[in-house]
Design an enzyme around this catalytic site. Structure first.
Site, PDB file in Angstrom:
ATOM      1  CE  LYS A   1      -6.378   1.772   1.312  1.00  0.00           C
ATOM      2  NZ  LYS A   1      -5.294   1.574   2.296  1.00  0.00           N
TER       3      LYS A   1
ATOM      4  CG  LEU B   1      -0.808  10.975  -2.708  1.00  0.00           C
ATOM      5  CD1 LEU B   1      -1.024  12.466  -2.474  1.00  0.00           C
ATOM      6  CD2 LEU B   1       0.684  10.638  -2.695  1.00  0.00           C
TER       7      LEU B   1
ATOM      8  CE  LYS C   1     -10.089   5.088   4.994  1.00  0.00           C
ATOM      9  NZ  LYS C   1      -8.965   4.442   4.284  1.00  0.00           N
TER      10      LYS C   1
ATOM     11  CD  GLU D   1      -8.384   5.822   1.220  1.00  0.00           C
ATOM     12  OE1 GLU D   1      -7.508   5.332   1.971  1.00  0.00           O
ATOM     13  OE2 GLU D   1      -8.660   7.028   1.199  1.00  0.00           O
TER      14      GLU D   1
ATOM     15  N   GLY E   1      -6.993  -0.413   4.580  1.00  0.00           N
ATOM     16  CA  GLY E   1      -5.877  -1.354   4.564  1.00  0.00           C
ATOM     17  C   GLY E   1      -5.693  -1.991   3.193  1.00  0.00           C
TER      18      GLY E   1
ATOM     19  NE  ARG F   1      10.231   5.314  -6.810  1.00  0.00           N
ATOM     20  CZ  ARG F   1      11.309   5.974  -7.225  1.00  0.00           C
ATOM     21  NH1 ARG F   1      11.300   6.628  -8.359  1.00  0.00           N
ATOM     22  NH2 ARG F   1      12.414   5.969  -6.498  1.00  0.00           N
TER      23      ARG F   1
ATOM     24  CG  HIS G   1       9.254  10.118  -1.693  1.00  0.00           C
ATOM     25  ND1 HIS G   1       8.558   9.225  -0.896  1.00  0.00           N
ATOM     26  CD2 HIS G   1       9.864  10.983  -0.851  1.00  0.00           C
ATOM     27  CE1 HIS G   1       8.750   9.530   0.371  1.00  0.00           C
ATOM     28  NE2 HIS G   1       9.537  10.596   0.429  1.00  0.00           N
TER      29      HIS G   1
END
Length: 239
Positions: A18, A20, A40, A118, A121, A179, A212
């Site tokens: 999240k 990233l 956040k 953001e 969890g 990914r 990734h």
């Protein structure tokens, strides 16, 4: 009244990217020439640095933004324990008050062109005995971007989360395939399946596939996201 855009980033679980993706969206908005900032609202897991509480995720968001909010607006609730928010809050005798977050968000809208919020969890993480992250997204009344951590089991997690978002009367502005497991079998087929289901059931477009990345790089991730399409969706939702 502010005409700033805003969105809520949630995920299929914790540790699925999240932060990233939120940081990558911020970098994309900055590239579009927008004043971009991040919230956040609840951060669990903070350490003292020079007498000031810092959270790694919140710091990463600040690094990606080009407008910095005062810490108490960016993160109204900074909790020390890296645990579920309601548990960390109880441990520190803190009441997670959504009104305070909504007020902070209103202030943030006056300071930037776009505010990325953001979540903490997954979408249904409890915040108190009576409220969860879904209630926070509802209180903020924001379009939601769903980050799907691509790994075994992600299809059910993604569809359950999408169902929960829509059940709260919220719009899914799009989803991102991240990914997280480079060894996942048949990732493209999984993405195609989710693309079909999320688009057909919830009109939720795929905004991009983040490969990734090691180390994680918001600037690189941003090149894999269709920020422009997301902006069009957010602007249309505001009309």
């Amino acid at each position: 009244m502010s005409h700033a855009l805003s969105l809520f980033v949630t995920g299929t679980d914790t540790e699925i990217g999240k932060t990233l993706v939120s940081a990558a969206l911020l970098r994309g908005f900055v590239r579009e020439g927008l004043r971009a900032t991040a919230m956040k609202p609840i951060a669990a897991g903070a350490t003292l640095v020079d007498g000031v509480l810092h959270n790694e995720d919140a710091d990463q968001l600040d690094d990606a933004a080009n407008v910095l909010l005062p810490p108490d607006i960016r993160t109204p609730f900074m909790l020390k324990e890296p645990a579920a928010p309601h548990i960390a809050a109880a441990h520190e005798n803190v009441m997670l008050d959504m009104t305070r977050i909504v007020d902070a968000h209103m202030q943030a809208l006056d300071m930037a062109d776009v505010v990325v919020v953001e979540g903490v969890g997954g979408f249904r993480v409890p915040l108190t005995d009576a409220h969860d992250t879904a209630d926070l997204a509802f209180a903020l009344n924001l379009p939601v971007v769903l980050v799907v951590g691509m790994r075994l089991g992600c299809i059910s997690h993604a569809l359950l989360t999408a169902e929960a978002i829509v059940a709260r009367g919220l719009r899914i502005a799009g989803w991102v395939a991240n990914r997280v497991d480079p060894a996942m079998l048949f990732p493209d087929e999984n993405i195609d399946t989710l693309r079909t289901w999320l688009d057909r059931q919830y009109d939720a477009p795929l905004l991009g596939v983040v490969p990734h990345l090691s180390p994680a790089s918001p600037d690189v991730a941003a090149t894999h996201l269709d920020t422009n399409r997301l902006l069009q969706t957010l602007r249309a939702a505001q009309r």
